[in-house]
Write a protein that holds these residues in place. Structure first.
Motif, PDB file in Angstrom:
ATOM      1  N   ARG A 147       0.836  -1.203   0.000  1.00  0.00           N
ATOM      2  CA  ARG A 147       0.000   0.000   0.000  1.00  0.00           C
ATOM      3  C   ARG A 147       0.868   1.249   0.000  1.00  0.00           C
ATOM      4  O   ARG A 147       0.607   2.215  -0.722  1.00  0.00           O
ATOM      5  N   THR A 150       2.378   2.091  -3.547  1.00  0.00           N
ATOM      6  CA  THR A 150       1.573   2.380  -4.742  1.00  0.00           C
ATOM      7  C   THR A 150       1.893   3.733  -5.380  1.00  0.00           C
ATOM      8  O   THR A 150       1.803   3.850  -6.612  1.00  0.00           O
ATOM      9  N   THR A 153       5.098   3.560  -8.312  1.00  0.00           N
ATOM     10  CA  THR A 153       5.208   2.601  -9.413  1.00  0.00           C
ATOM     11  C   THR A 153       5.980   3.161 -10.605  1.00  0.00           C
ATOM     12  O   THR A 153       6.787   2.453 -11.207  1.00  0.00           O
ATOM     13  N   ASP A 212      -1.888  -0.701  -8.789  1.00  0.00           N
ATOM     14  CA  ASP A 212      -0.705  -1.536  -8.963  1.00  0.00           C
ATOM     15  C   ASP A 212       0.340  -1.214  -7.905  1.00  0.00           C
ATOM     16  O   ASP A 212       0.381  -0.116  -7.347  1.00  0.00           O
ATOM     17  N   SER A 213       1.208  -2.184  -7.645  1.00  0.00           N
ATOM     18  CA  SER A 213       2.280  -1.994  -6.690  1.00  0.00           C
ATOM     19  C   SER A 213       3.417  -2.936  -7.051  1.00  0.00           C
ATOM     20  O   SER A 213       3.473  -3.476  -8.161  1.00  0.00           O
TER      21      SER A 213
END
Length: 335
Positions: A147, A150, A153, A212-213
């Protein structure tokens, strides 16, 4: 100093691996860099060096004292995983509480010098000092790290971390199917025929809107450290990509099922999902997203098997990659 210290080399089952370790100039440069960085941190060698040569990385273990934890690790990754050095340095800035902070990084050469980070989680499990409940704690911490990552990215992509975002997976799949000689024509034809299912899964997963992460992509119990009770750190990012974060569940879910039994998999999944529950999707929707992502995570595993030093025979790795592609469409679920 280097000539006065003995050194053992472990090649495991990869005697045919072609790596820079065989090049005298490269070896001298790598060891010299490590020696200088050790000295810069006030560390002196106190025993023999242990070298581990693999098709995807070279590790050198430097002893810096008599204690079990008084060691420092040099790591050189294969060119396609060389981003690992720069990524490790960046993670130490972005999420320092979740990772091992390098003593030194040479991003251009893909080199890192790392301190000992505590016992491997695998060893803690083997000793009977932890069980599936500890896996749940570890995966909750890992999810909170994802989290926190994120917003980074695009910066990770600029460091060279490969892309495996949901929208890219059909292209990734096509390359794996067409480019792997380990797949026979009948298997390749069957995989092409199943491609519409992949498109449906990707579309459904994207619709949940999870950002996305970073996906570790190989998060088994020897990729976690347990430096203190209830605390875990994560390392070894050479297989990583930028992807739907839930794809990271594939490997730990299988590890828990194999070691502790399938009845623990749902608890592991829900402990991982808890940090994501404020994003909008309901818990049943998050569980469905986890089921889709863990299936699609097989593609990240398939890609990572080809991050080898150039010139190394790829037969075994190609077969492993093909196996992961085939598992994409198996009927078994990890949850």
């Amino acid at each position: 100093m280097g000539q006065a210290i003995s050194m053992t080399v472990d090649r495991g089952r990869f005697a045919d691996a072609v790596t820079p370790w065989e090049e005298e100039a490269w070896q001298a440069a790598a060891l010299g860099w490590s020696e200088r960085e050790l000295a810069r941190h006030g560390l002196a060698e106190a025993g023999p060096r242990e070298v581990r040569v693999r098709p995807w990385s070279i590790l050198v273990r430097f002893r810096t004292g008599a204690g079990e934890r008084e060691v420092v690790w040099f790591k050189a990754s294969a060119p396609d995983a060389a981003f690992e050095a720069a990524l490790g340095g960046a993670l130490a800035d972005w999420v320092p509480e979740h990772v091992v902070t390098p003593l030194a990084v040479d991003a251009a050469r893909g080199w890192s010098l790392l301190p000992d980070g505590g016992p491997l989680f695998r060893h803690v499990l083997d000793a009977g000092d932890a069980g599936p409940e500890s896996w749940a704690v570890a995966l909750g911490q890992y999810a909170r790290m994802q989290r926190a990552l994120t917003p980074y990215t695009e910066r990770m992509a600029a460091l060279g971390v490969p892309g495996g975002r949901t929208g890219e997976l059909p292209r990734v799949f096509d390359g794996l199917v067409e480019g792997n000689a380990a797949l026979d024509p009948d298997t390749r034809r069957a995989l092409r025929g199943r491609r519409p299912r992949l498109l449906d899964w990707c579309e459904e997963l994207d619709a949940y809107g999870i950002p996305d992460s970073l996906d570790h992509c190989d998060l088994h119990d020897a990729q976690l450290l347990a430096p203190a009770a209830g605390r875990f750190t994560f390392f070894d990012w050479g297989d990583a990509n930028i992807a739907h974060p839930f794809t990271s569940l594939l490997v730990p879910a299988r590890a828990v099922r194999e070691r502790h039994g399938p009845e623990h998999a749902h608890r592991l999944r829900d402990a991982y999902l808890e940090p994501w529950t404020d994003l909008g999707p309901s818990l049943p929707e998050l569980r469905r997203a986890a089921a889709l992502a863990t299936r699609l995570g097989a593609l990240g595993r398939a890609v990572s098997w080809f991050r080898l030093f150039p010139g190394t025979p790829t037969t075994g790795c190609a077969e492993a990659s093909a196996q992961w592609v085939n598992e994409l469409f198996t009927e078994s679920e990890v949850f």
